[in-house]
Motif scaffolding. Structure first.
Motif, PDB file in Angstrom:
ATOM      1  N   LYS A 212     -31.930 -10.916 -21.431  1.00 34.16           N
ATOM      2  CA  LYS A 212     -32.001 -11.333 -19.682  1.00 34.16           C
ATOM      3  C   LYS A 212     -33.771 -11.881 -20.124  1.00 34.16           C
ATOM      4  CE  LYS A 212     -28.743  -9.546 -16.634  1.00 34.16           C
ATOM      5  NZ  LYS A 212     -28.323 -10.928 -16.419  1.00 34.16           N
TER       6      LYS A 212
ATOM      7  N   PRO B 177     -34.175 -15.583 -23.365  1.00 28.79           N
ATOM      8  CA  PRO B 177     -32.857 -16.218 -22.609  1.00 28.79           C
ATOM      9  C   PRO B 177     -32.572 -17.081 -24.352  1.00 28.79           C
ATOM     10  CG  PRO B 177     -34.024 -16.919 -20.964  1.00 28.79           C
ATOM     11  CD  PRO B 177     -34.789 -16.049 -21.946  1.00 28.79           C
TER      12      PRO B 177
ATOM     13  N   LEU C 288     -28.859 -15.533 -25.542  1.00 29.51           N
ATOM     14  CA  LEU C 288     -28.255 -16.515 -25.060  1.00 29.51           C
ATOM     15  C   LEU C 288     -27.319 -17.746 -25.839  1.00 29.51           C
ATOM     16  CD1 LEU C 288     -28.408 -16.122 -21.361  1.00 29.51           C
ATOM     17  CD2 LEU C 288     -26.970 -14.837 -22.452  1.00 29.51           C
TER      18      LEU C 288
ATOM     19  N   ASP D 155     -21.657  -9.496 -18.140  1.00 30.08           N
ATOM     20  CA  ASP D 155     -22.846 -10.861 -18.025  1.00 30.08           C
ATOM     21  C   ASP D 155     -23.147 -11.698 -18.707  1.00 30.08           C
ATOM     22  OD1 ASP D 155     -24.095 -11.106 -15.366  1.00 30.08           O
ATOM     23  OD2 ASP D 155     -25.835 -10.200 -16.322  1.00 30.08           O
TER      24      ASP D 155
ATOM     25  N   TYR E  16     -21.201 -14.351 -19.621  1.00 29.91           N
ATOM     26  CA  TYR E  16     -21.057 -15.697 -18.923  1.00 29.91           C
ATOM     27  C   TYR E  16     -22.579 -16.002 -18.363  1.00 29.91           C
ATOM     28  CZ  TYR E  16     -21.193 -16.491 -13.622  1.00 29.91           C
ATOM     29  OH  TYR E  16     -21.471 -17.812 -12.270  1.00 29.91           O
ATOM     30  N   ASP E  17     -24.009 -15.836 -18.692  1.00 31.68           N
ATOM     31  CA  ASP E  17     -24.710 -16.655 -18.685  1.00 31.68           C
ATOM     32  C   ASP E  17     -24.601 -17.740 -20.049  1.00 31.68           C
ATOM     33  OD1 ASP E  17     -25.587 -15.818 -16.001  1.00 31.68           O
ATOM     34  OD2 ASP E  17     -26.718 -13.751 -17.806  1.00 31.68           O
TER      35      ASP E  17
ATOM     36  N   LYS F  68     -21.855 -20.445 -18.700  1.00 29.72           N
ATOM     37  CA  LYS F  68     -22.001 -20.944 -17.351  1.00 29.72           C
ATOM     38  C   LYS F  68     -21.964 -22.626 -17.646  1.00 29.72           C
ATOM     39  CE  LYS F  68     -27.143 -19.152 -15.992  1.00 29.72           C
ATOM     40  NZ  LYS F  68     -26.690 -18.285 -14.857  1.00 29.72           N
TER      41      LYS F  68
ATOM     42  N   LYS G  17     -18.469 -12.617  -9.388  1.00 29.02           N
ATOM     43  CA  LYS G  17     -18.538 -13.944 -10.874  1.00 29.02           C
ATOM     44  C   LYS G  17     -17.171 -13.913 -11.059  1.00 29.02           C
ATOM     45  CE  LYS G  17     -23.123 -13.042 -12.362  1.00 29.02           C
ATOM     46  NZ  LYS G  17     -24.260 -12.841 -13.748  1.00 29.02           N
TER      47      LYS G  17
END
Length: 655
Positions: free
Chosen positions: A165, A168, A171, A195, A198-199, A202, A230
């Protein structure tokens, strides 16, 4: 599926027990490789065994199959030594490190650990720890080693979530690399990890995320409901409807226990019309132990499912092991693994490094005592994380003698009456069979110090018990199928909290489904967190001083009590389990009544029992017997009999 890009790239596939989930995933992977050969695929599994099963006959270099901890460790490990990562580590753990340095709890084991640190580095201060801590790592242990930065199983996932987080770019490493992501047993996957994925997908329609699993099999307490909103965004149109495991009668029982048409299964063609040897039955008895023995003698091949508890460990002769693990923070209530999970798993997937090692040592010494020297060498070489494999190389005849001398020395200690676990580990180290890092890793943990002082005979007793055929524990309630199953209904008042007879009572009064029960559980859990945050303390920490003499706290509790009664006034489960406690508190606001409200344990214990009952019954392919203590159902026996007969069981009482 492989060639079609759906508008919703997030998919939730319900895959109940016996639905052929592993086969389904493997077929999807083959389909993708055939129709989209350049696609990169990631499969995340819960255990190494599941990963190995998925990898069978899949040799494409575009498929990566890994356990969640291994994958996450590989993902973030390149950043472990970065200043930003170390800063985050100190942001999260700095206060705990200082509290440990000061030994605020005056713990003897922490003191001893601190003394060992000082002996090694000459001093123990925050600055010294900062200077020595140049990297974070995954310690593959249940506890985080604060001074060395070695993250525990749980903390690795939390830390990865926080790190990603904050940065990023990690990700993008997921989304850029893979076109398809499959997460097996999603119900047992930490919300931190769900989580992250998902991020990662998405905003990427070219990346498909698939979660596969079954909410009813969510018996590990490592998911807090934080991902529920979610999950509502996921496409649920595809689900596995065929039960390839159980005969028609048992599938019908499972559907009625689940009690939700959306999740209904049909038996496979081969299992339609098959007659069981013993009709599915619930047997009431005043002596559970004797009845189970009789059933085991009558049906020698039957699998017995126990909810393993303290009394059972006393019977086994491993009570100190159970008690010690029960009091460890890493296995406390609500954590991912319970003491029962740890102490009933002899596989390589056991998340507790010490217990896994002790089972391994016990196996090696059993092989040696039985003269199976080839298995000794093979086992030690395979587990090179624990053993000095250089000690097991045989180039000359004298090498065999050296190995035998070392193992004889260990055997002498291992077989000595009253020998402690630490004695066996010390002897292994003194004979250069294990590296210093392994010995120190166990000895430096304050929590493990208590385990090391237990006699090794308890490890032997536990291993002998777990090796018995046709015996399974709570950890084994969820697992492979068996032709015939006895499910022994029992409560467990420690960890995890299982209220089987309270579930039977509620089940006799109300008609409910898993989604309804879970919705209440997660909503009510969230409310409790809100109330405790406003109070600044846990409900069970209230005292006469902080409640009876504190108007502010009473006002908070009264406000939320009224809100809860209003919010759940039409919820039959809440009304049966909790409503009266709230009414009693509002009519008489004292600390005793206050501690009865905003408690999740009652709901959680019954929900866990509900799932365990379903999962236990789902293990049976053909014959299913449930043993019930009639003394615990006296107050609702007639209603309970009516319910279980409606479900599809016949009812017997032991004469």
């Amino acid at each position: 599926m492989a060639s079609e890009i759906k508008k919703n790239n997030k998919h939730l596939i319900n895959a109940p027990a016996g639905s052929g989930k592993t086969t389904y995933i493997r077929e999807q992977l083959k389909s993708i490789c055939l129709n989209s050969p350049k696609s990169k695929i990631l499969c995340i599994t819960y255990t190494n065994r599941a990963a190995d099963e998925l990898k069978k006959n899949l040799d494409s270099e575009n498929i990566t199959v890994n356990t969640i901890h291994s994958y996450i460790n590989d993902l973030i490990s390149p950043f472990y030594s970065h200043k930003e990562t170390l800063d985050l580590y100190w942001e999260i753990y700095g206060q705990k490190i200082n509290e440990r340095i000061m030994n605020v709890a005056n713990d003897d084991h922490v003191r001893e650990s601190n003394e060992n640190y000082i002996e090694r580095y000459g001093e123990l201060t925050e600055n010294i720890v900062r200077k020595n801590l140049s990297t974070v790592s995954y310690g593959e242990m249940p506890f985080t080693s604060l001074y060395t930065g070695k993250l525990s199983h749980d903390d690795l996932l939390m830390f990865a979530n926080r790190l990603i987080k904050k940065y990023p770019v990690l990700l993008r490493k997921i989304g850029d690399k893979y076109n398809y992501i499959f997460i097996d047993e999603y119900q047992d996957t930490s919300g931190y990890i769900l989580d992250i994925f998902y991020d990662a997908v998405k905003d990427r329609e070219n990346v498909q995320l698939y979660l596969l699993g079954d909410r009813m099999q969510q018996i590990y307490q490592n998911y807090d409901g934080s991902f529920e909103e979610k999950l509502k965004e996921f496409d649920t149109s595809d689900r596995l409807k065929i039960n390839f495991r159980s005969i028609e009668k048992i599938v019908s029982i499972l559907n009625k226990i689940y009690n939700d048409r959306f999740f209904e299964q049909q038996p496979s063609e081969n299992n339609v019309g098959v007659t069981p040897d013993v009709v599915p039955q619930v047997i009431f008895t005043s002596n559970v132990k004797d009845l189970v023995c009789k059933l085991q003698n009558t049906y020698p091949e039957i699998l017995t499912l126990y909810l393993m508890n303290k009394e059972k460990y006393e019977e086994i002769g491993a009570n100190n092991l159970y008690h010690t693990y029960e009091n460890m923070e890493a296995y406390s209530f609500g954590r991912k693994y319970s003491p029962t999970d740890i102490l009933s798993d002899m596989s390589s997937d056991n998340p507790d490094a010490l217990i896994k090692f002790l089972f391994l040592v016990n196996n090696v010494m059993q092989f040696y005592s039985n003269g199976n020297y080839g298995m000794v060498i093979s086992a030690c070489k395979k587990e090179d994380r624990y053993f000095n494999t250089s000690q097991f190389k045989i180039k000359r005849h004298i090498d065999k003698k050296h190995i035998k001398d070392k193992l004889d020395a260990v055997k002498e200690v291992y077989e000595k009456d009253g020998c402690l676990i630490r004695d066996v580990i010390k002897c292994l180290f003194d004979n250069a069979l294990i590296p210093e890092a392994v010995k120190n890793g166990f000895e430096e943990s304050a929590e493990y110090q208590r385990v090391l002082d237990i006699e090794f005979i308890e490890v032997k007793n536990l291993a002998n018990y777990l090796s018995m055929p046709h015996i399974s524990t709570q950890h084994g309630v969820k697992g492979e199928s068996h032709q015939s199953v006895i499910f022994v209904a029992a409560d467990n008042n420690s960890t995890p909290n299982v209220r089987m007879y309270a579930f039977f009572d509620l089940w006799s009064q109300l008609d409910f489904s898993l989604p309804e029960f879970e919705a209440l559980f997660y909503s009510y859990s969230s409310t409790i967190k809100t109330v405790e945050a406003e109070l600044g303390m846990k409900i069970n920490e209230l005292t006469a001083e902080t409640h009876n003499k504190n108007e502010k706290n009473r006002t908070i509790l009264a406000k939320y009590s009224n809100q809860v009664l209003d919010a759940y006034r039409d919820n039959p489960i809440f009304n049966v389990l909790c409503k009266d406690d709230f009414i009693a508190y509002l009519s008489k606001q004292n600390v005793g009544n206050a501690k009865k409200i905003f408690k999740i344990t009652k709901i959680e214990g019954i929900l866990t029992a509900y799932k365990l009952f379903y999962v236990g019954c789902s293990r049976a392919r053909k014959n299913l017997i449930v043993v019930v203590d009639e003394n615990k159902v006296k107050k609702f026996k007639e209603a309970f009999i009516e319910r279980i007969q409606d479900i599809g069981f016949s009812v017997l009482s032991e004469q």
